[in-house]
Design a protein around this motif. Structure first.
Motif, short mmCIF file in Angstrom:
data_model
loop_
_atom_site.label_atom_id
_atom_site.label_comp_id
_atom_site.label_asym_id
_atom_site.label_seq_id
_atom_site.Cartn_x
_atom_site.Cartn_y
_atom_site.Cartn_z
N ALA A 1 65.46 -76.49 -14.15
CA ALA A 1 66.73 -76.97 -14.71
C ALA A 1 67.75 -75.87 -14.42
O ALA A 1 68.09 -75.06 -15.28
CB ALA A 1 66.60 -77.24 -16.20
N ASP B 1 64.85 -81.31 -9.86
CA ASP B 1 65.47 -80.59 -10.96
C ASP B 1 65.84 -81.60 -12.05
O ASP B 1 66.35 -82.68 -11.77
CB ASP B 1 66.73 -79.87 -10.45
CG ASP B 1 67.35 -78.98 -11.50
OD1 ASP B 1 67.10 -77.77 -11.46
OD2 ASP B 1 68.09 -79.50 -12.36
N THR C 1 67.90 -81.10 -14.80
CA THR C 1 69.08 -80.81 -15.61
C THR C 1 69.87 -82.07 -15.95
O THR C 1 70.26 -82.29 -17.10
CB THR C 1 70.01 -79.82 -14.90
OG1 THR C 1 69.26 -78.72 -14.40
CG2 THR C 1 71.06 -79.30 -15.87
N MET D 1 70.92 -81.02 -22.53
CA MET D 1 70.90 -80.21 -21.32
C MET D 1 71.77 -80.82 -20.23
O MET D 1 72.42 -80.10 -19.46
CB MET D 1 69.46 -80.05 -20.83
CG MET D 1 69.29 -79.17 -19.62
SD MET D 1 67.54 -78.81 -19.28
CE MET D 1 66.91 -80.47 -18.98
#
Length: 249
Positions: free
Chosen positions: A58, A111, A113, A210
């Motif tokens: 992330a 990823d 995120t 996040m």
């Protein structure tokens, strides 16, 4: 040119939900995300670091930002960090080499995120809770909202492995099986159904945070902004009445 760009963006926004829904018709569960519950966000962060960060990174959020936003002590933040050499300014990175991931999974794990922002909280929560047994799949599991998912069920020990319920459509060689539900695991996991669902709600809440940390600030300042707008509107209304009091229509 501006009109064309706006039109293309509008088409993208309208098409995005349809594209997301096209992957599966499985009904989504309400994630019940509460970004004001910082204890839930912290538990979700711990689950993310324990169960997700070994394969996924992330890279758009730093540990220090998490600690500041969630009001964590240095000791609490240290629990989230992989080792003593990690600093608050570091981002969440996986230790899995890309070459090994490509060889093992056939793809480098993405990823995470922005995953919750791309898919939505309900999709993410339903995805996390609907892995089921599928002997024909590469890892022996499949997913109700992401058919053909290319990852193992890393939380199977805690949830148990759900059993699929199929419905046959058509007859003969053209018959197809359609997933219509999920049944209890043959072997229970280490957590009860309620405990596992709460754990996944915590994880989903952290991933929602996040994906857009500024949402916490908006939630914090929102009531003050609304109060200001109410008072401002009231003052402007009284001022308008004062200005127009002596004007005859």
């Amino acid at each position: 040119m501006i009109r064309i760009t706006f039109f293309l963006c509008l088409i993208g926004l309208l098409a995005a939900p349809n594209a997301k829904a096209a992957s599966s018709n499985y009904p989504l569960e309400d994630a019940e995300v509460d970004l004001g519950d910082k204890a839930s966000l912290y538990r979700g962060a711990q689950t993310f670091m324990d169960s997700c960060a070994s394969c996924h990174g992330a890279k758009m959020i730093r540990f220090g930002r998490i600690g500041e936003d969630l009001g964590l002590t240095d000791e609490q933040l240290a629990v989230l960090m992989p080792d003593e050499s990690t600093k608050p300014g570091d981002v969440i990175e996986t230790n899995m080499p890309a070459e090994y991931a490509q060889e093992t999974f056939g793809i480098v794990p993405p990823d995470l995120t922005l995953s919750a922002r791309v898919h939505g909280a309900d999709w993410m929560y339903t995805y996390l809770t609907t892995f089921y047994a599928d002997p024909d799949a590469l890892w022996g599991v499949n997913n109700a909202v992401f058919p053909g998912v290319g990852m193992p069920h890393v939380l199977a020990a805690e949830q148990g492995l759900l059993q699929p319920v199929y419905e046959t459509e058509g007859e003969g060689e053209g018959a197809k099986r359609r997933l219509v539900g999920l049944d209890s695991p043959e072997r229970p996991g280490t957590l009860s159904e309620e405990e596992f669902e709460q754990k996944m709600r915590d994880l989903t809440a952290f991933m929602v945070y996040m994906a857009e940390p500024a949402a916490l600030l908006r939630a914090h300042y929102g009531p003050y902004v609304l109060a200001f707008l109410f008072i401002f509107t009231l003052v402007m209304y009284l001022l308008k009445k004062e200005y127009w009091r002596d004007i005859k229509h």
